[in-house]
Design an enzyme around this catalytic site. Sequence first.
Site, PDB file in Angstrom:
ATOM      1  N   GLY A 121      24.746  46.090  26.164  1.00 17.39           N
ATOM      2  CA  GLY A 121      25.523  45.376  25.145  1.00 17.39           C
ATOM      3  C   GLY A 121      26.676  46.205  24.614  1.00 17.39           C
ATOM      4  N   SER A 123      30.614  45.345  25.657  1.00 15.01           N
ATOM      5  CA  SER A 123      31.804  44.496  25.491  1.00 15.01           C
ATOM      6  C   SER A 123      31.592  43.377  24.483  1.00 15.01           C
ATOM      7  CB  SER A 123      32.181  43.864  26.832  1.00 15.01           C
ATOM      8  OG  SER A 123      32.608  44.835  27.729  1.00 15.01           O
ATOM      9  N   GLU A 241      26.954  55.837  33.943  1.00 15.25           N
ATOM     10  CA  GLU A 241      27.315  54.519  34.453  1.00 15.25           C
ATOM     11  C   GLU A 241      28.438  54.608  35.481  1.00 15.25           C
ATOM     12  OE1 GLU A 241      27.804  51.619  31.390  1.00 15.25           O
ATOM     13  OE2 GLU A 241      29.197  50.428  32.564  1.00 15.25           O
ATOM     14  N   SER A 360      38.035  50.131  33.045  1.00 15.57           N
ATOM     15  CA  SER A 360      39.199  49.717  33.837  1.00 15.57           C
ATOM     16  C   SER A 360      39.898  50.956  34.368  1.00 15.57           C
ATOM     17  CB  SER A 360      40.167  48.899  32.986  1.00 15.57           C
ATOM     18  OG  SER A 360      40.859  49.749  32.104  1.00 15.57           O
ATOM     19  N   GLU A 362      42.871  51.709  34.332  1.00 19.97           N
ATOM     20  CA  GLU A 362      43.876  52.220  33.398  1.00 19.97           C
ATOM     21  C   GLU A 362      43.229  53.181  32.400  1.00 19.97           C
ATOM     22  OE1 GLU A 362      43.505  49.088  34.356  1.00 19.97           O
ATOM     23  OE2 GLU A 362      45.386  48.780  35.426  1.00 19.97           O
TER      24      GLU A 362
END
Lengths: 384, 348
Positions: A121, A123, A241, A360, A362
Amino acid sequence: MTVAAVQLRRRFRRFLAAEIEGLAAFDRAASWDGFDPAFSRRMGEAGFIGLALPREWGGHGRSALERYVVFEEALVAGAPVGFHWFADRQSGPLIARYGTDAQKRAILPALCRGELCFCIGMSEPGAGSDLAALRTEARPVAGGFVVNGTKLWTTNAHRAHYMIALMRTTPRGEADGRHAGFSQFLVDLKSPGIRIRPVRDLYGREHFNEVTFTDCFLPADSVIGRVGAGWAQVTAELALERSGPERYLSCHVLLTELLRRLRGSRDARVRVALGRAVAELITLRALSLGVAAQLAAGEDPQLAAAVVKDLGARFEQSLPALAQDLVAVTPTLDAQAGDFRRVLASLMLVVPSFSLRGGSVEVLRGIIARGLGLRAGGGERDGQ
Amino acid sequence: MASDGLLREAVDRALRPAITPAVLAAADGGAFPRAVWDVCADVGVDRLTLPADAGGAEASPGEAGAVIRTLGALQAPVPAVEALVARLLLAAAGLPQFDGVMTLVPAPLVAGADRRAELADVPWGHVADWLVAELPGGSLGLAPARGLEWRPGRNVAGEPRDTAVIEVAAFERAPLPAGTLGWLGALARATQIGGAGAAILDLAVAHAASREQFGRPLLRFQVIQHQLALLAEAVAAIDAVNAAAWQALEVHGLPRAGRRRGADASLYAIAARISAADRVEAITAIGHQVHGAMGFAAEYPLHHATRRLWAWRAEFGTAAEWAAQLGARALARGGDRLWHDITAVTDA
């Protein structure tokens, strides 16, 4: 590799060969999205889950490298590890590191038996790459916390037993800095006040969810680690992760199917393209093993993990186009179509997520730039 | 590999002061910096992997890889890498170790009807004392380089690449599996690319920190940060696969004539070669883009590194040639064997 790691690889290969014999390439291509609770239970029974967790909590007390070997073999085989994947990869290690003895007793033995499914949990609707913008609040009350807010893009929430959730325990305005005031919770998803709604993806699958908390009560003992230390804990969790072999092996079945299909080809174009793909695979494994070695040595692999993940995502994302350059077939999900066309279609439809999930690219490049000394501070993160 | 660092640092300490901008510029103009070679010989770079009774430091392949990377980073304008690899091969084949400047012949020799062969693009051929080459029929050859009529040539980095014709009978020979010199040379070039690539990254980061445009240092721009991150990733990838290949050599040794071929280091060496050569474009493009016009100035050091990368990626086989070979190998083995072959190298 150590002798123990090599022996473990052999033993696990034998286990996998018997388990997934006859599984179609299309099913194997689902990789760590493949979901099979019965398989996970057998894998746990055989002693292949919770490899690096302490024995006293049901784990196997092995090294980070041995754990890595099992992860990579599972991915290469295309074993349906999705039920226990998040639990084994990050929730178990997180609880082992920060949890109370009661939490460890309640969770880890069952997790190691392959009986528990976890979701992550992090995002929220307003907090994607900018995780510190999350709003879900766990307000302290007598005996625990009351949670209100929404988590989004939560893979497997609808079939998970627990969520490890990052929430705000100090309201935004009162926290001392952007990364202060967060805490991690072990959330039993059967708790009253939790509503789970599926979010269908472009592939047509329903693994994403929206999880809404409405005055959901969590007992005080569901906090993981220290109240207020959530940001530091989640950063360590994200390193786990991001660093695994799934960051470059999720499309492996497509590469092996390509080699199978083009076997014996004398076409120079085919040879050069596949030679380059194999070279990149070996390169990524060398990088990824370096991260595993850092983890094993107790070092912080954040920077190296970002490199693996960015390069790994680009490699995986290039494979469907490469396959189409070399084999002139149209991709389709039609069940009656050939396996190769279905594998191609299924991966084509998921690869865009590879440069998003787990952070991401970026954000990752920002982490690398910080590692080069180009930036101060931190603040961004992940997906799943 | 705990002592990797020590040998590497010793070589760096000895060589760095000797390779001045003036030396690099002079080498660019065709001069052979004998003093730099002498430093290399004094430190024992060429004999690094040899046993102590042969004047060597008994370094492992992993340590040799670390030193070769340093030689690449320093852009040493002498055939030190060639000599190190040549002596490693001579030792594997059981050929003698003579004193002097030693170099490698990049392509396997092809003997004509007159039993003569062309030595093409030999690094520092005209100043070498000894040549090591792969001869037809799976053997390694050692021959004197003096007395040959060398036609001087240079690669785009200005490094000597000379050509001559030799009598094949001039070589003393011993069996060594065909192709070994080729992939080991290719790995050495990949390792030099890693070192020089890191030098480009350092220059680019330093430039981005000091150069101001639009009222702030370049490194404050996110677009520059991301470009430098991509450059750093490329260097990290090259370093990782090179290190894995040298480690594989440490575990499996060089292939020996007559021994059954199991897993060996060639799979990783070739992968390293492809991976490094294919990343040259990104490294040099970003390096130059971040530097702007400055990077084009002859007096600025960037081009010494970028021109070497362009030269080195084409030597000892191009990425496409090696990829064709690796692809053919993978296609012959089939999809089911691919992962087995990759893990067999590291599992030994």
